[in-house]
Every structure is written in C-alpha cells, then in structure tokens.
Scaffold this active site. Structure first.
Site, mmCIF file in Angstrom:
data_model
loop_
_atom_site.group_PDB
_atom_site.id
_atom_site.type_symbol
_atom_site.label_atom_id
_atom_site.label_comp_id
_atom_site.label_asym_id
_atom_site.label_seq_id
_atom_site.Cartn_x
_atom_site.Cartn_y
_atom_site.Cartn_z
ATOM 1 N N ASP A 31 -2.838 -4.821 0.842
ATOM 2 C CA ASP A 31 -2.292 -6.207 0.979
ATOM 3 C C ASP A 31 -2.959 -6.559 2.395
ATOM 4 O O ASP A 31 -3.384 -7.875 2.633
ATOM 5 C CB ASP A 31 -0.822 -6.192 1.166
ATOM 6 C CG ASP A 31 -0.073 -5.220 2.142
ATOM 7 O OD1 ASP A 31 -1.011 -4.233 2.544
ATOM 8 O OD2 ASP A 31 0.997 -4.986 2.086
ATOM 9 N N MET A 60 0.770 -1.374 -0.014
ATOM 10 C CA MET A 60 -0.230 -0.044 -0.228
ATOM 11 C C MET A 60 0.930 1.266 0.092
ATOM 12 O O MET A 60 1.917 1.012 0.409
ATOM 13 C CB MET A 60 -1.042 0.190 1.185
ATOM 14 C CG MET A 60 -1.823 -1.034 1.305
ATOM 15 S SD MET A 60 -3.140 -1.244 2.737
ATOM 16 C CE MET A 60 -3.844 0.197 2.300
ATOM 17 N N HIS A 61 0.240 2.108 -0.312
ATOM 18 C CA HIS A 61 0.666 3.864 -0.096
ATOM 19 C C HIS A 61 1.905 4.156 -0.943
ATOM 20 O O HIS A 61 1.995 5.549 -0.946
ATOM 21 C CB HIS A 61 1.346 3.792 1.231
ATOM 22 C CG HIS A 61 0.548 3.292 2.588
ATOM 23 N ND1 HIS A 61 -0.718 3.844 2.685
ATOM 24 C CD2 HIS A 61 0.904 2.330 3.444
ATOM 25 C CE1 HIS A 61 -1.196 2.973 3.675
ATOM 26 N NE2 HIS A 61 -0.221 2.329 4.250
#
Length: 495
Positions: free
Chosen positions: A239, A80-81
């Site tokens: 995830d 992520m991110h």
C-alpha cells in the site's frame, strides 16, 4: 482502454477504473470485519476479502455500466505483512494474521538473536518488528504446529486476491520487502534468512516487479466478476509503494507525507541505502528502484482524538477548533505536544511511549493545545525527514495526502517546520490510483512507472515556508527532540 486498480485495505477494499487519460471514471468500496480474538491480536478471513472484491468488481461493472471488455489490465495495492496460509488443495488453513497484530514479540527477539542485528540489516535492510511476516510464520510453527504441517503456500493479503483471480502464486518486490525474508538490495528471496529460520522457499510465491504481468483472469474468475477472461494482471505493490506511485513520488527529490491515522514519510531512491540504525524501513519501490520510509503511529488520529474524545462535549467541529488555532502564534507560546498516543515506531520503536503536553501554564487555552497538536505531529514527521536527509537523499518538494492534509493551517505548519514547499496534487485516490497506474504500465500504455506519473499527476496547490516562523520552529524542534530520551524511563514506569 481502461485499467482497474484494487486496493485491499484493512477495513475495506477500494476499486477504481481509470481511463487512458488518467481520469477515474468509476469507484466504490466494500467493507469487511477485523477480528480481535485476544488482546494484541488482529485477524481477518481471506474469504471476506475475496467476497468483497469479486462483488465490488461485479457491481462496478454492472451499476457503473463499465464494459468488462474495455478493462485491459488490473493492478493491486494492499495492506502489507499479513500472513495467509493455504494447504495443498488451496484451502485457507487459518485466519490471516494482520500487520497490526502484536503477538510475535518473542519471535522478533528470537530472529534478532539467531541472525544477529547486523546480519539482519545486511540481509533484509530492516530489523525484526512484530508487524512483519517472518515472525508470524515462526509463531505458527511454534503455536499451531498442526496448521504449519499442512502449509503448502504462503501469500500476502493482496496476493490471495491475485490467486483467486488468476490461479497464480505470485507477489511483487515491494510487498515482499516487508516479510523480513527478502533480500531488498538484490530483489530476491533471501536464502540466508530462509536457512536461518528454517523456512522452505517452496512455500513462498514467485516474485515480480510491480508493473510486470503475473498472469491473467481465469475463466472461473471471469464468470464471478464480469471481467473478460485473459485480462492481464500485474504485480502491483504494497500500500505505501502504491500510494507513492499514486502521488507521483517516484523521482529522487520528491518526498511524500501521508497524514492519515498514522503518518508516513516516503522517499524514492535510485540507489539502495539503509539507515545505520534501521530507524527507517528500506524497501523495494514499485518503479524498479528503492525507497525508505519512516512511520509515526499517530498523526491525524491525534487531532481526531482531540476533537472527538476530549472536546466532544463542547460540540466543536474540526473546522472550529482549527479556526481557533490559527489565531495562536507559531510555537503555541512554549507549549509542546508529544504525539505518542499509540507508542511510536520511527525513530524510537517504543510501544510504551506516551502522548503528553509539555510546558502548560495558566495562560494557555484550548486553542494553544490544538495548535500544539498540529505542531507536535509535524515535529514527529520531521524526525523521519531528518533521517532521510542523513542518507543524502535530496528534498526538493514534499507532497502531502490523507485526511490531515485537508487543513491549510496544518500544511503551512509543515512547510514552516520542514523548511520546504508543501504541495497538493490532482490525485486523491492514493494506493488504488497507483495500482491502476501500474496496470497501465504493464499493459504497455506507458514505457515506465516514472513516465506514467509525470504525465498523469500534477501539482494543484503549494504552500511555502513563512521565513518569520522558521527560526522559532527550529528552536522548538530542538526541545521536542530532547524530550523522548528524558521521558523514556518515565514512560516505562507508567506502563
């Protein structure tokens, strides 16, 4: 009918093929590098992700003899991110800045100041952390102006793979929740955040629910991968949300604990709720609901450090050290370990926190220290569990996964400290399996994510709390919980 699950991790992509009965019939992984150009920076080349993914799919189809025509839909999970920037010709403008990159401290302070801590929580359900995407965008605006002036599209890591497979600019609600630009409660991009940070919504991808169809395999991607042109592609999930689907953590009352390098306590919730101090992340879940999540930065990595770094010269294996620890009574005879080897996130969000043993005396042995590490990690996970309890989320069952969950001793310690049953399940593929389940739901095999999980995921083994240990651990936890506040200033001085 088969379903493909793709999990784009930080170090590798894992690809699985799941049949209609939920059995994984083929899987493989392909690695790629992480680059650290400066201290605290972490980057990857998106083309490395794509090359590994397309080669992995092709290899899976050819070597495992999977007919591409039998794959009816594809789901994603991903780190992520991370920030991927494309120009008007869809060319990657610079390396992707990853979730673990720490360069955006000033941007986080700026966001908190400009938006305000309370409004930030109201708009996004979270606080500004260096891992999130919005601070990365502001960093590029400030430090790479020539790059930002050319940005036409912003994507998250897994969504770059979606783009390469389908030509669509799309993401899902769970991954978007980690950008700090998303209205988590209402499941749309936050106009308030975009206006405050002067980021155009035109740069952002269209947002879907995790099991919604977002596009289909293009002719070009079909030629490169061996997949059938027109194969459906669903939204997928970040995830952690995908991993929760992969463990069946989609009903209220089921809690998942991932004991990998880091430790994650994850709780699904039907109604949106936010911890008053934002110590938990509040994100959209992959089943059209929400979830909260507590993250400790060092979990199984604490034991790995103890075995491989500290005890390396003794040639002791994990199993041998754990066997020694089994003979030590609960509570390690007064020895406590603080698991802050890489700082901490939940509940303290302190990069300067330090790991340490408290209470050492002349009678303590290596076995005491090993057991204290197991207990200290469990206490750290209980910090997040207590925050979940404070939100009035029921805790009926805890499902554990990850490398640390392989130890029955560690599972027993968790059961005693959590005061609840600890379960193992039949699924071992985590996020990639969750991605395949989302693909199956999107293709119409199941009516909902919850239905799919109830049919495919089963408990295989349970550990129950030992009543003789519960009171002792409760007293030890009270001491453990008091130590951070007493040592915080000392940690800062050491740093």
């Amino acid at each position: 009918m088969n379903f493909l699950g793709i999990d784009l991790g930080t170090s590798s992509v894992k690809i699985i093929v799941m049949d209609e009965e939920g059995k994984v019939i083929a899987s493989l992984s392909k690695e790629y590098p992480v680059f650290y150009p400066e201290q605290g920076w972490a980057e990857q080349n998106p083309e490395d992700w794509w090359n590994a993914t397309k080669e992995g799919i092709k290899e899976l189809i050819e070597k495992k003899q999977i007919n591409g025509k039998t794959i009816k839909s594809i789901g994603f999970s991903g780190q992520m991110h991370g920030l991927v920037t494309l120009d008007e010709n869809d060319k990657v403008l610079m390396p992707a800045i990853l979730w673990c990159d720490q360069r955006t401290g000033e941007e986080c302070e700026y966001i908190t100041e400009v938006v305000g801590k309370d409004k930030l929580s109201k708009y996004t359900g979270n606080k500004a952390l260096t891992g999130f995407t919005a601070p990365k965008i502001l960093w590029i605006k400030k430090h790479r102006q020539e790059v930002y002036s050319k940005v036409s599209h912003i994507l998250l890591p897994k969504d770059y793979i979606r783009f390469k497979l389908t030509g669509e600019y799309a993401t899902d609600v769970s991954d978007a929740s980690g950008t700090l630009l998303f209205d988590v409660e209402n499941r749309v991009w936050s106009k308030e955040m975009l206006n405050a940070l002067k980021i155009s919504e035109d740069l952002l991808p269209k947002c879907y629910e995790s099991s919604q169809v977002t596009g289909s395999i293009s002719k070009e991607a079909a030629l490169e991968t061996g997949l059938e042109e027109g194969t459906l592609v669903v939204g997928g999930a970040g995830d952690q949300a995908a991993g929760a689907v992969g463990t069946g953590t989609v009903e209220s009352g089921i809690i998942s604990v991932a004991m990998g390098t880091s430790g994650v306590v994850f709780a699904s919730q039907k109604e949106y709720a936010v911890d008053s101090e934002n110590r938990l992340h509040s994100f959209c879940h992959a089943n059209d609901e929400w979830h909260v999540m507590g993250v400790m930065l060092s979990a199984a990595s604490c034991l790995k450090w103890w075995v491989e770094a500290v005890n390396k010269g003794n040639s002791k294996t994990f199993d041998e050290l754990l066997y020694e620890a089994e003979k030590i009574p609960a509570g390690s005879e007064g020895l406590i370990f603080l698991p802050y080897l890489m700082g901490e996130r939940t509940p303290y969000s302190d990069p300067y926190a330090k790991g340490c043993f408290i209470g050492l005396n002349i009678t303590h042995t290596r076995a005491h220290m090993t057991r204290a590490i197991l207990e200290g990690v469990a206490f750290g996970l209980k910090d997040s569990l207590e925050l979940v309890r404070n939100l009035n989320i029921p805790i009926n069952e805890v499902r554990v996964s990850g490398g640390g969950a392989k130890s029955k001793l560690w599972r027993q310690i968790l059961a005693d400290i959590f005061e609840t049953r600890i379960d193992m399940i039949n699924s071992v593929d985590g996020p990639s399996y969750g991605a395949a389940i989302l693909a199956a739901v999107g293709a119409g095999k199941f009516d909902s994510v919850n239905e799919a999980c109830s049919k495919l995921i089963k408990v295989t083994e349970s550990v129950y709390p030992n009543k003789m240990n519960i009171d002792k651990y409760e007293r030890m936890y009270r001491v453990y919980s008091s130590l951070y506040s007493r040592l915080k200033d000392t940690f800062n001085e050491i740093s």
